[in-house]
Design a protein around this motif. Sequence first.
Motif, PDB file in Angstrom:
ATOM      1  N   ILE A  20       0.824  -1.205   0.000  1.00 34.13           N
ATOM      2  CA  ILE A  20       0.000   0.000   0.000  1.00 34.13           C
ATOM      3  C   ILE A  20       0.863   1.262   0.000  1.00 34.13           C
ATOM      4  O   ILE A  20       0.481   2.284  -0.571  1.00 34.13           O
ATOM      5  CB  ILE A  20      -1.000   0.006   1.172  1.00 34.13           C
ATOM      6  CG1 ILE A  20      -2.085   1.052   0.912  1.00 34.13           C
ATOM      7  CG2 ILE A  20      -0.312   0.245   2.506  1.00 34.13           C
ATOM      8  CD1 ILE A  20      -3.307   0.895   1.774  1.00 34.13           C
ATOM      9  N   ALA A  21       2.046   1.216   0.600  1.00 35.91           N
ATOM     10  CA  ALA A  21       2.941   2.370   0.529  1.00 35.91           C
ATOM     11  C   ALA A  21       3.361   2.628  -0.917  1.00 35.91           C
ATOM     12  O   ALA A  21       3.409   3.776  -1.377  1.00 35.91           O
ATOM     13  CB  ALA A  21       4.163   2.139   1.410  1.00 35.91           C
ATOM     14  N   LEU A  22       3.673   1.578  -1.648  1.00 33.53           N
ATOM     15  CA  LEU A  22       4.027   1.732  -3.064  1.00 33.53           C
ATOM     16  C   LEU A  22       2.827   2.222  -3.867  1.00 33.53           C
ATOM     17  O   LEU A  22       2.984   3.004  -4.819  1.00 33.53           O
ATOM     18  CB  LEU A  22       4.537   0.401  -3.614  1.00 33.53           C
ATOM     19  CG  LEU A  22       5.863  -0.089  -3.013  1.00 33.53           C
ATOM     20  CD1 LEU A  22       6.193  -1.490  -3.519  1.00 33.53           C
ATOM     21  CD2 LEU A  22       7.000   0.871  -3.335  1.00 33.53           C
ATOM     22  N   ALA A  23       1.623   1.771  -3.484  1.00 41.00           N
ATOM     23  CA  ALA A  23       0.422   2.253  -4.165  1.00 41.00           C
ATOM     24  C   ALA A  23       0.216   3.745  -3.915  1.00 41.00           C
ATOM     25  O   ALA A  23      -0.182   4.492  -4.816  1.00 41.00           O
ATOM     26  CB  ALA A  23      -0.790   1.458  -3.696  1.00 41.00           C
ATOM     27  N   GLN A  24       0.491   4.198  -2.688  1.00 42.87           N
ATOM     28  CA  GLN A  24       0.385   5.626  -2.396  1.00 42.87           C
ATOM     29  C   GLN A  24       1.391   6.422  -3.212  1.00 42.87           C
ATOM     30  O   GLN A  24       1.101   7.523  -3.699  1.00 42.87           O
ATOM     31  CB  GLN A  24       0.606   5.870  -0.898  1.00 42.87           C
ATOM     32  CG  GLN A  24      -0.477   5.330   0.011  1.00 42.87           C
ATOM     33  CD  GLN A  24      -1.733   6.179   0.031  1.00 42.87           C
ATOM     34  OE1 GLN A  24      -1.955   7.002  -0.848  1.00 42.87           O
ATOM     35  NE2 GLN A  24      -2.572   5.965   1.034  1.00 42.87           N
ATOM     36  N   LEU A  25       2.586   5.861  -3.378  1.00 40.82           N
ATOM     37  CA  LEU A  25       3.601   6.524  -4.195  1.00 40.82           C
ATOM     38  C   LEU A  25       3.118   6.644  -5.630  1.00 40.82           C
ATOM     39  O   LEU A  25       3.291   7.693  -6.281  1.00 40.82           O
ATOM     40  CB  LEU A  25       4.907   5.727  -4.130  1.00 40.82           C
ATOM     41  CG  LEU A  25       6.182   6.407  -4.607  1.00 40.82           C
ATOM     42  CD1 LEU A  25       6.473   7.658  -3.795  1.00 40.82           C
ATOM     43  CD2 LEU A  25       7.352   5.444  -4.505  1.00 40.82           C
ATOM     44  N   ALA A  26       2.490   5.589  -6.156  1.00 36.17           N
ATOM     45  CA  ALA A  26       1.954   5.630  -7.521  1.00 36.17           C
ATOM     46  C   ALA A  26       0.855   6.681  -7.635  1.00 36.17           C
ATOM     47  O   ALA A  26       0.763   7.389  -8.657  1.00 36.17           O
ATOM     48  CB  ALA A  26       1.419   4.258  -7.908  1.00 36.17           C
ATOM     49  N   GLY A  43      -2.929   3.976  -8.188  1.00 35.15           N
ATOM     50  CA  GLY A  43      -2.820   3.639  -6.776  1.00 35.15           C
ATOM     51  C   GLY A  43      -3.619   2.438  -6.341  1.00 35.15           C
ATOM     52  O   GLY A  43      -3.657   2.125  -5.147  1.00 35.15           O
ATOM     53  N   PHE A  44      -4.247   1.722  -7.285  1.00 42.36           N
ATOM     54  CA  PHE A  44      -4.942   0.489  -6.924  1.00 42.36           C
ATOM     55  C   PHE A  44      -4.163  -0.701  -7.460  1.00 42.36           C
ATOM     56  O   PHE A  44      -3.161  -0.554  -8.161  1.00 42.36           O
ATOM     57  CB  PHE A  44      -6.388   0.485  -7.421  1.00 42.36           C
ATOM     58  CG  PHE A  44      -6.555   0.887  -8.866  1.00 42.36           C
ATOM     59  CD1 PHE A  44      -6.320  -0.016  -9.889  1.00 42.36           C
ATOM     60  CD2 PHE A  44      -6.945   2.189  -9.192  1.00 42.36           C
ATOM     61  CE1 PHE A  44      -6.465   0.343 -11.210  1.00 42.36           C
ATOM     62  CE2 PHE A  44      -7.088   2.564 -10.515  1.00 42.36           C
ATOM     63  CZ  PHE A  44      -6.847   1.633 -11.527  1.00 42.36           C
ATOM     64  N   ALA A  68      -4.488   2.219  -2.380  1.00 35.37           N
ATOM     65  CA  ALA A  68      -4.436   3.637  -2.018  1.00 35.37           C
ATOM     66  C   ALA A  68      -5.525   4.469  -2.681  1.00 35.37           C
ATOM     67  O   ALA A  68      -5.632   5.668  -2.423  1.00 35.37           O
ATOM     68  CB  ALA A  68      -3.068   4.220  -2.400  1.00 35.37           C
ATOM     69  N   ASN A  69      -6.339   3.835  -3.518  1.00 30.05           N
ATOM     70  CA  ASN A  69      -7.329   4.616  -4.274  1.00 30.05           C
ATOM     71  C   ASN A  69      -8.589   3.792  -4.530  1.00 30.05           C
ATOM     72  O   ASN A  69      -8.913   3.457  -5.683  1.00 30.05           O
ATOM     73  CB  ASN A  69      -6.723   5.069  -5.611  1.00 30.05           C
ATOM     74  CG  ASN A  69      -7.383   6.315  -6.165  1.00 30.05           C
ATOM     75  OD1 ASN A  69      -8.496   6.666  -5.771  1.00 30.05           O
ATOM     76  ND2 ASN A  69      -6.717   6.976  -7.090  1.00 30.05           N
ATOM     77  N   PRO A  70      -9.349   3.456  -3.482  1.00 32.36           N
ATOM     78  CA  PRO A  70     -10.537   2.623  -3.663  1.00 32.36           C
ATOM     79  C   PRO A  70     -11.573   3.208  -4.611  1.00 32.36           C
ATOM     80  O   PRO A  70     -12.219   2.476  -5.361  1.00 32.36           O
ATOM     81  CB  PRO A  70     -11.100   2.486  -2.245  1.00 32.36           C
ATOM     82  CG  PRO A  70      -9.929   2.716  -1.344  1.00 32.36           C
ATOM     83  CD  PRO A  70      -9.091   3.732  -2.057  1.00 32.36           C
TER      84      PRO A  70
END
Length: 454
Positions: free
Chosen positions: A42-48, A56-57, A86-88
Amino acid sequence: MSVLRIGAGAGFSGDRIAPAVELAERGELDFLVFECLAERTIALAQLARLKNPAAGFDPLLERRMRAVLPVTARNGTRIVTNMGAANPRAAARLVRRIATELGLHGLRIAAVGGDDVLAAIGPCRLDETGAAASALGDRLVSANAYIGVAPIVAALDAGADVVICGRASDPALFLAPLVHHFRWRMDDWTRLGRGTLVGHLLECSAQVTGGYFADPGRKHVPDLARIGFPLAEVDGDGNATITKVAGSGGRVSRASCIEQLLYEIHDPARYLQPDVAADFSRVRIEETGPDRVAVSGADGRAATGMLKISVGYRDGWKGEGQISYAGANCLARAELAASLVGERLADCGAEILETRREVIGHDSIPRPAAAGPSAARPAAAPHEVRMRFAARCRTEAAAETVGEEVEGLYLCGPAGGGGVTRSVTEIIAIASTLMPAGDVETGFEMVEADDAAA
């Protein structure tokens, strides 16, 4: 219904898709759950998402949904997943578009939010350092709470066919359908504890059907190439039978269930979750037939009132290079190569924060107890090895130097090296903290057809 059938469609982001389709087609499921998040995921998804607000998903969201939605819609199976990462909401919009393209116009898609607590994390102290999260400054990337079942249950109560979450607790994805279907009270600690056990046994998909379990000559798993994913038949009291689709590969056994029961559990009598402190200390596991294991006896007590928060932050860059050596004296040549790279990188000074050198096939996993490259040397010399050198660096440029020096070994190192690979990646480190559950406000929204075009 006296029994609810819940299947596990994934146990991590990169899990196989074919077993989930098989489960959807032949499992006679009421719910199919895809658990795809880990701390760093999820940290990598937030970075994306920082780079692209529409991202971010989970990267396999579209492939998974195109594979299973026609089947689940036809069979009346509802989906719960944390592939929103990170982006539902963006994930829900994508699933809405996919459903429309597939002609599935009646599906109701819900996005669950509230787990992103980045704006409120500043005063919280991190477990790893004791420093406040605010001390990370602009290195701070993400902060996500492990939320419980409440918003998922609310979405299901509102008629959602697909519920997409971010960082919900893994067992909560499975517990929520049970609470929704059986109308369990949120202070019925025994049933919540039992439902948490079901979720814990299913959350890693094939780990309970023989994956990550097989050990040739010790633990045989039949037809591992076609391993099936598990499902649970759960009654109104929360007791369950773990099984799989008849004819699928793998094996559900008492041993495989016990291994999964103990997986990532610190205190079996106090497995802390957002909704309950589950007690697995008196769980009974019994084989009742081929690939059928009954689980009962879990209990629970009131939750702590605190939620775990996973915090992601930038921690430099990793540079890596690898090179292979084979034949006579290959181990000595690989050790010399690692030594040369270390000496040459010394010129980078403070730009190199830490290094790791290893010879794969010799000392890469069981590290030597004593200092020196020969401490873990086996009695018989290996026929081939691969030297890996990695470094955490302050800058991307310094990280590039690591791979360059490994590649330079072709002509400036020991004889006979080959097969160089090199990479540079930004490091997203993870820390943990706690936050009062009352400070985390969760909810859901239905994503309608016009939202999907946004």
